[in-house]
Design a protein around this motif. Structure first.
Motif, mmCIF file in Angstrom:
data_model
loop_
_atom_site.group_PDB
_atom_site.id
_atom_site.type_symbol
_atom_site.label_atom_id
_atom_site.label_comp_id
_atom_site.label_asym_id
_atom_site.label_seq_id
_atom_site.Cartn_x
_atom_site.Cartn_y
_atom_site.Cartn_z
ATOM 1 N N ARG A 84 0.834 -1.200 0.000
ATOM 2 C CA ARG A 84 0.000 0.000 0.000
ATOM 3 C C ARG A 84 0.867 1.247 0.000
ATOM 4 N NH1 ARG A 84 -2.003 3.126 4.533
ATOM 5 N NH2 ARG A 84 -3.614 4.562 3.795
ATOM 6 N N PHE B 131 -7.240 10.710 -6.002
ATOM 7 C CA PHE B 131 -5.785 10.536 -5.909
ATOM 8 C C PHE B 131 -5.064 11.774 -6.441
ATOM 9 C CE2 PHE B 131 -1.660 9.358 -7.638
ATOM 10 C CZ PHE B 131 -1.117 8.579 -6.634
ATOM 11 N N TRP C 203 -3.302 2.191 -3.666
ATOM 12 C CA TRP C 203 -3.539 3.375 -2.829
ATOM 13 C C TRP C 203 -5.003 3.406 -2.406
ATOM 14 C CZ3 TRP C 203 -6.769 7.653 -3.483
ATOM 15 C CH2 TRP C 203 -6.503 8.758 -2.668
#
Length: 432
Positions: free
Chosen positions: A289, A397, A360
């Motif tokens: 991650r 993001f 993510w």
């Protein structure tokens, strides 16, 4: 069958001072066949030693008798002179296969190579473990890791060279309807078969879809046996529980590896070594991650959170016991198990092209399945085989990582660019 690693091997062959070749990979990815085929094409001769079947060499390499390195070198020289008295070192590749059972033999080969600088040495191991010597002797070993066949390699095996050429040019000239239909059918078969070369070779030779699943099951059974043989009973049981949990992990909407899917009482500290053990065997791969999209990405990893992928999408479908059904379209195949099979496939293709991948998440509101490092910023990847709201995840993001200038969308649509998003069809990921 052609493998892309041949380009790395050819480059090694051209080096004036060749390092020791060190080929690593899980059982069944085609290491032995590839190296022996390479040796046939590039050397006048090859000497192949299957170490588990040749105890004399195994005893020398493992230092069973507590001899000095000089004495062991003499013993190996004697063995070679007795079994191949006429071999010409400069024109021969010495292949030592099955070295995973002798983990420290690399240090012996390091010394042996210094004594025989004109020898061409190749080590092969059923392992993906990153060993200490890889860091200390960078100038001595040329380490190459093999994985299952990519879609490009599958097309090459199908002798689909015109189709490959068309995909290489599809950024300027889209595929025509005939070409698109051909590549769609080939992608469907690749999703059903997977990339394990033994299964691919058997299918292309016989064109029998009924033989695929029994071969996949046999390979999976072999992996189960391998786990039992590689670890203590307690650790092997943990590895097997993790291995059996992967389908459930990837079918979950949030594909983060959850220890409760392994065992409702499982704890990270108990299973961390087992996860690494499966990675070392090459049966699974971790996707860490990403906490932040600032370069370099490797400095912003959450070491406690990761996803776990199988070695091969075809084997993953076999674990799920999904049917070998030729009537399924790529869209239907990519929708299987909540998109788990699709993400497995894309993980294989993307990692072969761009190297390190990450995922993510932002709380419980946004998830980007893959992120990789571009020249100027992080590049998030959106998967769009069916209408969904994942584009919003990319926007989230980008809002949190303003240095991101471009994103990647993977679909079955032709190559295109819309604003800052580059669309790549799934069949053309190898040609990014």
């Amino acid at each position: 069958m052609y493998r892309n690693i041949i380009n790395d091997l050819a480059s090694w062959f051209q080096e004036p001072k060749r390092k020791i070749l060190d080929i690593k990979g899980a059982i069944g990815v085609g290491k032995t066949w590839t190296i022996r085929d390479f040796a046939t094409g590039f050397f006048d001769a090859q000497l192949y030693f299957d170490i588990p079947k040749q105890p004399k060499i195994a005893d020398i390499l493992s230092d069973k008798f507590g001899l000095s390195e000089e004495e062991r070198i003499q013993l190996l020289d004697t063995y070679l002179s007795e079994n191949a008295p006429d071999f010409v070192p400069e024109k021969t590749l010495l292949i030592f296969d099955g070295l995973q059972s002798i983990p420290n033999c690399a240090y012996f080969f390091y010394t042996y190579a210094k004594k025989h600088r004109n020898y061409n040495l190749c080590m092969i191991s059923d392992s993906m473990q990153i060993s200490e010597y890889e860091y200390h002797y960078v100038d001595v070993f040329r380490i190459l890791r093999m994985r299952p066949m990519s879609f490009e390699e599958y097309m090459i095996a199908n002798k689909a060279n015109p189709l490959i050429a068309a995909i290489e040019n599809h950024k300027s000239t889209p595929l025509n309807p005939v070409g698109l239909r051909s590549v769609t059918n080939m992608l469907r078969d690749y999703m059903l078969i997977g990339g394990m070369p033994g299964i691919v070779h058997a299918f292309l030779k016989n064109k029998d879809y009924d033989m695929i699943r029994p071969m996949q099951k046999e390979l999976l059974s072999g992996y189960d046996t391998l786990i039992k043989q590689s670890f203590s009973y307690a650790r092997a049981e943990r590895c097997r529980r993790i291995w059996r949990s992967i389908p459930k992990q990837l079918a979950h909407e949030n594909k983060k590896f959850m220890y409760r899917f392994v065992d409702e009482n499982a704890r990270a500290r108990e299973y961390r070594e087992a996860v690494q053990g499966l990675c070392d065997l090459g049966l699974v791969r971790m996707l860490p991650r990403l906490k932040d999209g600032t370069l370099p990405l490797e400095e912003h990893i959450d070491i406690k959170s990761f996803e776990l992928f199988c070695i091969d999408h075809g084997l993953l479908r076999a674990i799920y016991d999904l049917p070998i059904d030729r009537t399924l379209s790529p869209e239907q195949l990519f929708a299987e198990c909540n998109g788990g099979v699709a993400e497995q496939f894309i993980f294989e293709e993307l990692s072969a092209k761009v190297g390190y991948l990450y995922y993510w998440v932002s709380g419980a509101t946004a998830r980007v399945p893959f992120v990789y490092e571009g020249e100027q910023g992080a590049i998030p990847v959106d998967i769009r085989f069916s209408p969904n709201n994942k584009a919003q995840n990319i926007k989230t993001f980008c809002a949190k990582n303003p240095n991101t200038k471009i994103s990647l969308k993977i679909s079955l649509e032709p190559v295109s660019i819309h604003a800052s998003t580059l669309n790549i069809p799934a069949y053309g990921l190898w040609n990014m």
